[in-house]
Motif scaffolding. Sequence first.
Motif, PDB file in Angstrom:
ATOM      1  N   ALA A  33     -47.469 -17.972  -1.228  1.00 54.11           N
ATOM      2  CA  ALA A  33     -46.200 -17.885  -1.955  1.00 54.11           C
ATOM      3  C   ALA A  33     -46.112 -18.899  -3.100  1.00 54.11           C
ATOM      4  O   ALA A  33     -45.355 -18.691  -4.052  1.00 54.11           O
ATOM      5  CB  ALA A  33     -45.033 -18.074  -0.990  1.00 54.11           C
ATOM      6  N   LEU A  34     -46.871 -19.966  -3.019  1.00 53.91           N
ATOM      7  CA  LEU A  34     -46.875 -20.965  -4.099  1.00 53.91           C
ATOM      8  C   LEU A  34     -47.605 -20.481  -5.355  1.00 53.91           C
ATOM      9  O   LEU A  34     -47.331 -20.962  -6.453  1.00 53.91           O
ATOM     10  CB  LEU A  34     -47.546 -22.260  -3.622  1.00 53.91           C
ATOM     11  CG  LEU A  34     -46.746 -23.148  -2.698  1.00 53.91           C
ATOM     12  CD1 LEU A  34     -47.646 -24.231  -2.117  1.00 53.91           C
ATOM     13  CD2 LEU A  34     -45.568 -23.765  -3.419  1.00 53.91           C
ATOM     14  N   LEU A  35     -48.534 -19.556  -5.209  1.00 55.33           N
ATOM     15  CA  LEU A  35     -49.400 -19.163  -6.324  1.00 55.33           C
ATOM     16  C   LEU A  35     -48.645 -18.680  -7.567  1.00 55.33           C
ATOM     17  O   LEU A  35     -48.999 -19.087  -8.682  1.00 55.33           O
ATOM     18  CB  LEU A  35     -50.428 -18.140  -5.853  1.00 55.33           C
ATOM     19  CG  LEU A  35     -51.401 -18.659  -4.793  1.00 55.33           C
ATOM     20  CD1 LEU A  35     -52.327 -17.541  -4.326  1.00 55.33           C
ATOM     21  CD2 LEU A  35     -52.182 -19.866  -5.289  1.00 55.33           C
ATOM     22  N   PRO A  36     -47.600 -17.851  -7.448  1.00 55.00           N
ATOM     23  CA  PRO A  36     -46.886 -17.436  -8.667  1.00 55.00           C
ATOM     24  C   PRO A  36     -46.264 -18.593  -9.453  1.00 55.00           C
ATOM     25  O   PRO A  36     -46.082 -18.497 -10.677  1.00 55.00           O
ATOM     26  CB  PRO A  36     -45.801 -16.490  -8.153  1.00 55.00           C
ATOM     27  CG  PRO A  36     -46.306 -16.006  -6.843  1.00 55.00           C
ATOM     28  CD  PRO A  36     -47.117 -17.140  -6.270  1.00 55.00           C
ATOM     29  N   PHE A  37     -45.971 -19.684  -8.783  1.00 53.06           N
ATOM     30  CA  PHE A  37     -45.370 -20.825  -9.471  1.00 53.06           C
ATOM     31  C   PHE A  37     -46.336 -21.443 -10.481  1.00 53.06           C
ATOM     32  O   PHE A  37     -45.910 -22.028 -11.475  1.00 53.06           O
ATOM     33  CB  PHE A  37     -44.877 -21.871  -8.469  1.00 53.06           C
ATOM     34  CG  PHE A  37     -43.667 -21.431  -7.715  1.00 53.06           C
ATOM     35  CD1 PHE A  37     -42.394 -21.621  -8.234  1.00 53.06           C
ATOM     36  CD2 PHE A  37     -43.792 -20.799  -6.486  1.00 53.06           C
ATOM     37  CE1 PHE A  37     -41.268 -21.195  -7.551  1.00 53.06           C
ATOM     38  CE2 PHE A  37     -42.681 -20.366  -5.786  1.00 53.06           C
ATOM     39  CZ  PHE A  37     -41.414 -20.562  -6.318  1.00 53.06           C
ATOM     40  N   PHE A  38     -47.629 -21.306 -10.236  1.00 59.88           N
ATOM     41  CA  PHE A  38     -48.601 -21.807 -11.206  1.00 59.88           C
ATOM     42  C   PHE A  38     -48.540 -20.983 -12.491  1.00 59.88           C
ATOM     43  O   PHE A  38     -48.683 -21.518 -13.585  1.00 59.88           O
ATOM     44  CB  PHE A  38     -50.013 -21.817 -10.618  1.00 59.88           C
ATOM     45  CG  PHE A  38     -50.171 -22.817  -9.510  1.00 59.88           C
ATOM     46  CD1 PHE A  38     -50.246 -24.174  -9.789  1.00 59.88           C
ATOM     47  CD2 PHE A  38     -50.225 -22.414  -8.190  1.00 59.88           C
ATOM     48  CE1 PHE A  38     -50.378 -25.112  -8.779  1.00 59.88           C
ATOM     49  CE2 PHE A  38     -50.359 -23.339  -7.166  1.00 59.88           C
ATOM     50  CZ  PHE A  38     -50.432 -24.687  -7.465  1.00 59.88           C
ATOM     51  N   ALA A  74     -45.917 -28.583 -11.298  1.00 57.56           N
ATOM     52  CA  ALA A  74     -47.238 -28.041 -10.951  1.00 57.56           C
ATOM     53  C   ALA A  74     -47.988 -29.012 -10.040  1.00 57.56           C
ATOM     54  O   ALA A  74     -48.664 -28.595  -9.097  1.00 57.56           O
ATOM     55  CB  ALA A  74     -48.048 -27.741 -12.208  1.00 57.56           C
ATOM     56  N   LEU A  75     -47.871 -30.303 -10.315  1.00 57.35           N
ATOM     57  CA  LEU A  75     -48.507 -31.302  -9.463  1.00 57.35           C
ATOM     58  C   LEU A  75     -47.961 -31.208  -8.039  1.00 57.35           C
ATOM     59  O   LEU A  75     -48.721 -31.242  -7.061  1.00 57.35           O
ATOM     60  CB  LEU A  75     -48.317 -32.703 -10.031  1.00 57.35           C
ATOM     61  CG  LEU A  75     -48.871 -33.846  -9.195  1.00 57.35           C
ATOM     62  CD1 LEU A  75     -50.384 -33.717  -9.043  1.00 57.35           C
ATOM     63  CD2 LEU A  75     -48.501 -35.180  -9.820  1.00 57.35           C
ATOM     64  N   GLY A  76     -46.659 -31.092  -7.912  1.00 63.30           N
ATOM     65  CA  GLY A  76     -46.063 -30.922  -6.587  1.00 63.30           C
ATOM     66  C   GLY A  76     -46.580 -29.676  -5.893  1.00 63.30           C
ATOM     67  O   GLY A  76     -46.871 -29.691  -4.701  1.00 63.30           O
ATOM     68  N   ASN A  77     -46.746 -28.591  -6.660  1.00 64.26           N
ATOM     69  CA  ASN A  77     -47.264 -27.350  -6.091  1.00 64.26           C
ATOM     70  C   ASN A  77     -48.728 -27.485  -5.677  1.00 64.26           C
ATOM     71  O   ASN A  77     -49.141 -26.939  -4.652  1.00 64.26           O
ATOM     72  CB  ASN A  77     -47.086 -26.193  -7.070  1.00 64.26           C
ATOM     73  CG  ASN A  77     -45.623 -25.829  -7.247  1.00 64.26           C
ATOM     74  OD1 ASN A  77     -44.815 -26.016  -6.342  1.00 64.26           O
ATOM     75  ND2 ASN A  77     -45.279 -25.320  -8.412  1.00 64.26           N
ATOM     76  N   ILE A  78     -49.508 -28.217  -6.462  1.00 59.57           N
ATOM     77  CA  ILE A  78     -50.912 -28.464  -6.093  1.00 59.57           C
ATOM     78  C   ILE A  78     -50.983 -29.254  -4.792  1.00 59.57           C
ATOM     79  O   ILE A  78     -51.770 -28.933  -3.894  1.00 59.57           O
ATOM     80  CB  ILE A  78     -51.655 -29.199  -7.232  1.00 59.57           C
ATOM     81  CG1 ILE A  78     -51.852 -28.272  -8.431  1.00 59.57           C
ATOM     82  CG2 ILE A  78     -52.990 -29.761  -6.747  1.00 59.57           C
ATOM     83  CD1 ILE A  78     -52.294 -28.982  -9.705  1.00 59.57           C
TER      84      ILE A  78
END
Length: 125
Positions: free
Chosen positions: A78-83, A104-108
């Motif tokens: 689910a995180l992938l679209p945020f990139f 993006a850093l938080g998502n990574i």
Amino acid sequence: MTPQRIQWFIALVFFILGGWATFFPQHVIDTVFLPEYRMEGRILPFMMACFGAQALLAGLFAAFSKFTSTTFLVYGIALLPFFGFNYYFTIHDPVFTTMGLIDALGNIIMLALCYAGWKKSRIAE
């Protein structure tokens, strides 16, 4: 590191970034939005604080739910679209400054934690 501790680190990302947006919305706006998108008035800080409050709520769910290997896997997917969102609004059609990539850093970080949690949970299950 246990899966529960990994959950807490995922929650920590939400707590840090969500807390920043909730309690210091104007600072977030001034830091991550390009000047032409920093409109005057109360609506943008209000919306930023609401966005932060939602992130804090997501952090509570991440901290106090019971994650399984499937939870970590689905959350990571689910995180992938945020990139794509980060790329589009920072590089392709800029709305955010490069400091906006803190999201993006938080998502990574959360994606890496999801991978670690998925592996640990599969072993435990």
